[in-house]
Design a protein around this motif. Sequence first.
Motif, PDB file in Angstrom:
ATOM      1  N   ASP A 129      46.192 -15.662 -10.773  1.00 54.46           N
ATOM      2  CA  ASP A 129      44.980 -15.724 -11.602  1.00 54.46           C
ATOM      3  C   ASP A 129      44.357 -17.125 -11.577  1.00 54.46           C
ATOM      4  N   GLN A 130      44.150 -17.625 -10.362  1.00 55.99           N
ATOM      5  CA  GLN A 130      43.505 -18.922 -10.178  1.00 55.99           C
ATOM      6  C   GLN A 130      41.999 -18.708 -10.016  1.00 55.99           C
ATOM      7  N   GLU A 131      41.220 -19.336 -10.884  1.00 60.57           N
ATOM      8  CA  GLU A 131      39.767 -19.226 -10.792  1.00 60.57           C
ATOM      9  C   GLU A 131      39.232 -20.267  -9.811  1.00 60.57           C
ATOM     10  N   VAL A 132      38.407 -19.804  -8.896  1.00 68.22           N
ATOM     11  CA  VAL A 132      37.771 -20.719  -7.951  1.00 68.22           C
ATOM     12  C   VAL A 132      36.667 -21.464  -8.697  1.00 68.22           C
ATOM     13  N   ARG A 133      36.920 -22.718  -9.010  1.00 71.11           N
ATOM     14  CA  ARG A 133      35.960 -23.502  -9.789  1.00 71.11           C
ATOM     15  C   ARG A 133      34.929 -24.216  -8.930  1.00 71.11           C
ATOM     16  N   ARG A 134      35.304 -24.558  -7.720  1.00 71.67           N
ATOM     17  CA  ARG A 134      34.353 -25.278  -6.873  1.00 71.67           C
ATOM     18  C   ARG A 134      34.629 -24.959  -5.414  1.00 71.67           C
ATOM     19  N   VAL A 135      33.553 -24.726  -4.668  1.00 69.91           N
ATOM     20  CA  VAL A 135      33.610 -24.515  -3.218  1.00 69.91           C
ATOM     21  C   VAL A 135      32.700 -25.559  -2.591  1.00 69.91           C
ATOM     22  N   THR A 136      33.284 -26.455  -1.816  1.00 67.92           N
ATOM     23  CA  THR A 136      32.523 -27.559  -1.232  1.00 67.92           C
ATOM     24  C   THR A 136      32.644 -27.517   0.282  1.00 67.92           C
ATOM     25  N   GLU A 137      31.500 -27.481   0.954  1.00 68.18           N
ATOM     26  CA  GLU A 137      31.493 -27.479   2.414  1.00 68.18           C
ATOM     27  C   GLU A 137      31.421 -28.923   2.920  1.00 68.18           C
ATOM     28  N   HIS A 138      32.204 -29.206   3.938  1.00 67.10           N
ATOM     29  CA  HIS A 138      32.250 -30.550   4.521  1.00 67.10           C
ATOM     30  C   HIS A 138      31.998 -30.442   6.029  1.00 67.10           C
ATOM     31  N   VAL A 139      31.176 -31.357   6.533  1.00 61.41           N
ATOM     32  CA  VAL A 139      30.883 -31.428   7.966  1.00 61.41           C
ATOM     33  C   VAL A 139      31.089 -32.866   8.410  1.00 61.41           C
ATOM     34  N   VAL A 140      31.915 -33.053   9.427  1.00 56.48           N
ATOM     35  CA  VAL A 140      32.179 -34.386   9.979  1.00 56.48           C
ATOM     36  C   VAL A 140      31.445 -34.479  11.305  1.00 56.48           C
ATOM     37  N   ARG A 141      30.506 -35.404  11.379  1.00 56.46           N
ATOM     38  CA  ARG A 141      29.696 -35.567  12.591  1.00 56.46           C
ATOM     39  C   ARG A 141      30.019 -36.882  13.282  1.00 56.46           C
ATOM     40  N   SER A 164      34.412 -29.175  10.669  1.00 55.39           N
ATOM     41  CA  SER A 164      33.763 -28.584   9.495  1.00 55.39           C
ATOM     42  C   SER A 164      34.809 -27.735   8.767  1.00 55.39           C
ATOM     43  N   TYR A 165      34.800 -27.817   7.448  1.00 52.64           N
ATOM     44  CA  TYR A 165      35.768 -27.078   6.655  1.00 52.64           C
ATOM     45  C   TYR A 165      35.219 -26.911   5.242  1.00 52.64           C
ATOM     46  N   VAL A 166      35.945 -26.114   4.443  1.00 55.32           N
ATOM     47  CA  VAL A 166      35.561 -25.832   3.064  1.00 55.32           C
ATOM     48  C   VAL A 166      36.711 -26.254   2.164  1.00 55.32           C
ATOM     49  N   ARG A 167      36.405 -27.009   1.109  1.00 56.92           N
ATOM     50  CA  ARG A 167      37.413 -27.449   0.143  1.00 56.92           C
ATOM     51  C   ARG A 167      37.327 -26.548  -1.088  1.00 56.92           C
ATOM     52  N   ILE A 168      38.464 -25.928  -1.463  1.00 60.91           N
ATOM     53  CA  ILE A 168      38.544 -25.001  -2.588  1.00 60.91           C
ATOM     54  C   ILE A 168      39.305 -25.677  -3.725  1.00 60.91           C
ATOM     55  N   GLU A 169      38.734 -25.640  -4.916  1.00 58.71           N
ATOM     56  CA  GLU A 169      39.383 -26.225  -6.088  1.00 58.71           C
ATOM     57  C   GLU A 169      39.597 -25.148  -7.138  1.00 58.71           C
ATOM     58  N   THR A 170      40.849 -25.057  -7.635  1.00 60.97           N
ATOM     59  CA  THR A 170      41.211 -24.161  -8.738  1.00 60.97           C
ATOM     60  C   THR A 170      41.852 -25.014  -9.832  1.00 60.97           C
ATOM     61  N   PHE A 216      42.811 -27.026  -1.973  1.00 62.83           N
ATOM     62  CA  PHE A 216      43.227 -26.791  -0.592  1.00 62.83           C
ATOM     63  C   PHE A 216      42.008 -26.590   0.289  1.00 62.83           C
ATOM     64  N   ARG A 217      42.280 -26.514   1.570  1.00 60.55           N
ATOM     65  CA  ARG A 217      41.228 -26.479   2.585  1.00 60.55           C
ATOM     66  C   ARG A 217      41.241 -25.150   3.319  1.00 60.55           C
ATOM     67  N   LEU A 218      40.039 -24.640   3.623  1.00 56.81           N
ATOM     68  CA  LEU A 218      39.868 -23.459   4.459  1.00 56.81           C
ATOM     69  C   LEU A 218      38.960 -23.809   5.633  1.00 56.81           C
ATOM     70  N   ASP A 219      39.213 -23.173   6.766  1.00 53.44           N
ATOM     71  CA  ASP A 219      38.357 -23.418   7.926  1.00 53.44           C
ATOM     72  C   ASP A 219      37.002 -22.740   7.782  1.00 53.44           C
ATOM     73  N   GLN A 220      36.922 -21.653   6.998  1.00 52.00           N
ATOM     74  CA  GLN A 220      35.667 -20.933   6.802  1.00 52.00           C
ATOM     75  C   GLN A 220      35.476 -20.649   5.319  1.00 52.00           C
ATOM     76  N   ASN A 221      34.228 -20.472   4.935  1.00 51.05           N
ATOM     77  CA  ASN A 221      33.902 -20.181   3.536  1.00 51.05           C
ATOM     78  C   ASN A 221      34.092 -18.682   3.286  1.00 51.05           C
ATOM     79  N   ARG A 231      44.949 -10.120   2.454  1.00 47.86           N
ATOM     80  CA  ARG A 231      45.553 -11.447   2.438  1.00 47.86           C
ATOM     81  C   ARG A 231      44.948 -12.330   3.523  1.00 47.86           C
ATOM     82  N   ILE A 232      44.767 -13.576   3.180  1.00 45.92           N
ATOM     83  CA  ILE A 232      44.237 -14.572   4.119  1.00 45.92           C
ATOM     84  C   ILE A 232      45.314 -15.612   4.351  1.00 45.92           C
TER      85      ILE A 232
END
Length: 271
Positions: free
Chosen positions: A148-160, A168-174, A179-184, A217-218
């Motif tokens: 029962d972890q609520e996803v409080r923030r989804v932040t996309e990051h791009v390194v150029r 490029s990755y997505v940072r998930i905060e509960t 933690f980090r995901l490769d895709q949103n 499951r992911i």
Amino acid sequence: MSYYAVLELSTQASPEDIRRAYRRLVLSTHPDRTPDPAQHRRYLAINEAYETLSDPARRAAYDAALARLQQPDPAPEAAFESHPDPAMRRRGFRRRPLSKAEAAARVQASYPAQYARYMPWARRVNWALLLCALLLLLDSQWNTKYVDQEVRRVTEHVVRGKGGTLDSYVRIETPDLNFRLDQNMLREGEMIDVECSALFKQARIIWPAGNADPDRRIFIDTFYDLLFLPATMAVVAAIGCWPPPGNRRIVDTAAMAITLGVIHLYLLLRS
């Protein structure tokens, strides 16, 4: 072979001697006189030598270069050892000169002293990194669940970089995890369950909260998928800790273990 040897002359030959030798040799080696390829190559060398030695300016430059080549190598400059007395060093006094062999021998003899100097520090490093490697191996096999972890923030990051997008990755905060995901694949406010490592909280599997369907499951890639990295660091550090003590072995394994430790730290911070 020098140009003089090609024309079968001494370095003191006169211009007339050079002309006579050239005429004699060029007639016997001319391609019209003999089909021998070796004589043809000699014919070309004779012409090259004559072009240089028949010209006074070019001959003088060639003679100077030939003289430099025939001179013996200068004796190597002797290395001097600094005087142990600072006052004498300020006045320019130095001890007897050291030969290159003596200087190299002193450098070689200093290695054991240097290894002995850093050995106590290196041994502590090996023990510390061995403990870290064992903790990483334990953490890779010890999982825990956060429900029962609520996803409080989804932040996309791009390194150029100069060549374009490097990463490029997505940072998930509960509430309990980051933690980090490769895709949103998640939305803010969504409820999820997470399985992660117990010690360093490396998220490994996520799924919708309360949904036991395995198809939902992911699986998340973590550096624990490269289990040989902490295993290698553990082996290297253990070799440095293994008796009997050897100063060089302890210091060298500590240097290798530090390199692996830096890689692990980067991967932990990145995930």
